[in-house]
Design an enzyme around this catalytic site. Sequence first.
Site, short mmCIF file in Angstrom:
data_model
loop_
_atom_site.label_atom_id
_atom_site.label_comp_id
_atom_site.label_asym_id
_atom_site.label_seq_id
_atom_site.Cartn_x
_atom_site.Cartn_y
_atom_site.Cartn_z
NE ARG A 44 -2.71 -1.18 3.59
CZ ARG A 44 -2.78 -2.37 4.18
NH1 ARG A 44 -3.21 -3.42 3.49
NH2 ARG A 44 -2.44 -2.53 5.45
CE LYS A 134 -13.10 11.69 2.45
NZ LYS A 134 -13.06 10.60 1.48
CE LYS A 217 -13.89 13.63 -2.51
NZ LYS A 217 -12.58 13.04 -2.30
C1 5MM Z 1 -10.60 7.21 -1.81
O1 5MM Z 1 -11.83 6.67 -1.39
C2 5MM Z 1 -12.49 7.27 -0.28
C3 5MM Z 1 -13.29 6.27 0.47
O2 5MM Z 1 -12.53 5.39 1.08
P1 5MM Z 1 -13.27 4.33 2.06
O3 5MM Z 1 -14.56 3.94 1.40
O4 5MM Z 1 -12.30 3.24 2.11
O5 5MM Z 1 -13.46 5.05 3.35
C4 5MM Z 1 -13.59 8.22 -0.75
O6 5MM Z 1 -14.13 8.95 0.31
C5 5MM Z 1 -13.11 9.16 -1.74
O7 5MM Z 1 -12.30 10.13 -1.13
C6 5MM Z 1 -14.26 9.83 -2.46
O8 5MM Z 1 -15.39 9.01 -2.58
C7 5MM Z 1 -13.80 10.20 -3.84
O9 5MM Z 1 -13.29 9.06 -4.46
P2 5MM Z 1 -13.76 8.76 -5.94
O10 5MM Z 1 -13.06 7.45 -6.27
O11 5MM Z 1 -15.24 8.64 -5.90
O12 5MM Z 1 -13.26 9.94 -6.76
#
Ligand code: 5MM
Length: 335
Positions: A44, A134, A217
Amino acid sequence: MSELNKIALKILEKGKGILAADESTATMTKRLSGVNVPSTPENRLIFRETLFSATGMTECIGGVILYDETIKQESSKKKKIPELISQMGSAPGIKVDTGAKILAGSPDEKITEGLDGLRERLKEYYNLGAKFTKWRGVYNISKNYPSKLSIESNAHALARYSALVQECDMVPIVEPEVLMDGDHSATDCYQKTSDVIKKCFEQLILHKVDLKGIILKPNMILAGSSSKNKISNQEVAKLTLDCLENSVPSEVPGIAFLSGGQSEIEATENLNLINKLNKTSFIMSYSYGRALQQSALRFWSKDIKNIDGTQKIFNHRAKMNSLAAQGKWSKDLEI
Ligand code: 5MM
């Protein structure tokens, strides 16, 4: 100008956006298993360090959202990860929610947890170098969802989180994600996203959050992923702008979209059109996870020692999104 406002503007300055690399271990394991790489802390870290040390970071990535594991790791050159990110000219950020759990009273929906002990965890993250944080609230669309209970309780949690984060001198990213899953229409997505965002701001204001010191966001306005009535990219851009103009107070400095399962190119193209048509005062940029990492991850998984090749792919995606954040992208720039 307040310090928080300065941080928010710096993260999104000059076409920069955010790299959402805050996948929890469970999600990262899913992503790595999908490309046949064992999900170990080392793997990771190798993938993430490869992205964080890419040259595209300096020009295109104003902030990186980390997961608890990563913010405490050291790079192969024995540098703390937040230090590496700052050295690349970007701001380290941290996901502070502890995940979406079943909502008591409406078991088909989710409520995001993590408020207990948050003030103490925030102090720790601040001392580790985090400049922003976040928290993601997640909502699904169907006939009766999101329910009033889900809209109200997630907005309340997002507001309490934001107030605590600002108290600790960091910028909260407020992420209410209305999921793409389902066969709903874009009109449904528009209506439900408006309801969700309006309620979030009602609560943020109630909790005395400085709106100039947050980044929103949200999802874009799309038809559900299994809907037969997809809309054009132009319509996505128009509806998204209209929805945000009518639900986000003008004090908010910037909006950084999530990609939410769109393909890499789709997420770039929609962001580009949004910026071409944007007449609002908001900076419109990206905070993509999958749409910034997918191709790089696929390439890396075949040869995890090929750092240059992986970085080249990531740099390209970051550059395309940075152009889109300025309305300067076009399809012929894609390789
Ligand atoms: C990177 O993924 C984040 C969620 O992680 P977990 O589900 O493991 O907590 C997620 O919050 C992400 O920051 C947002 O959904 C934006 O990611 P995408 O892939 O939708 O651009």
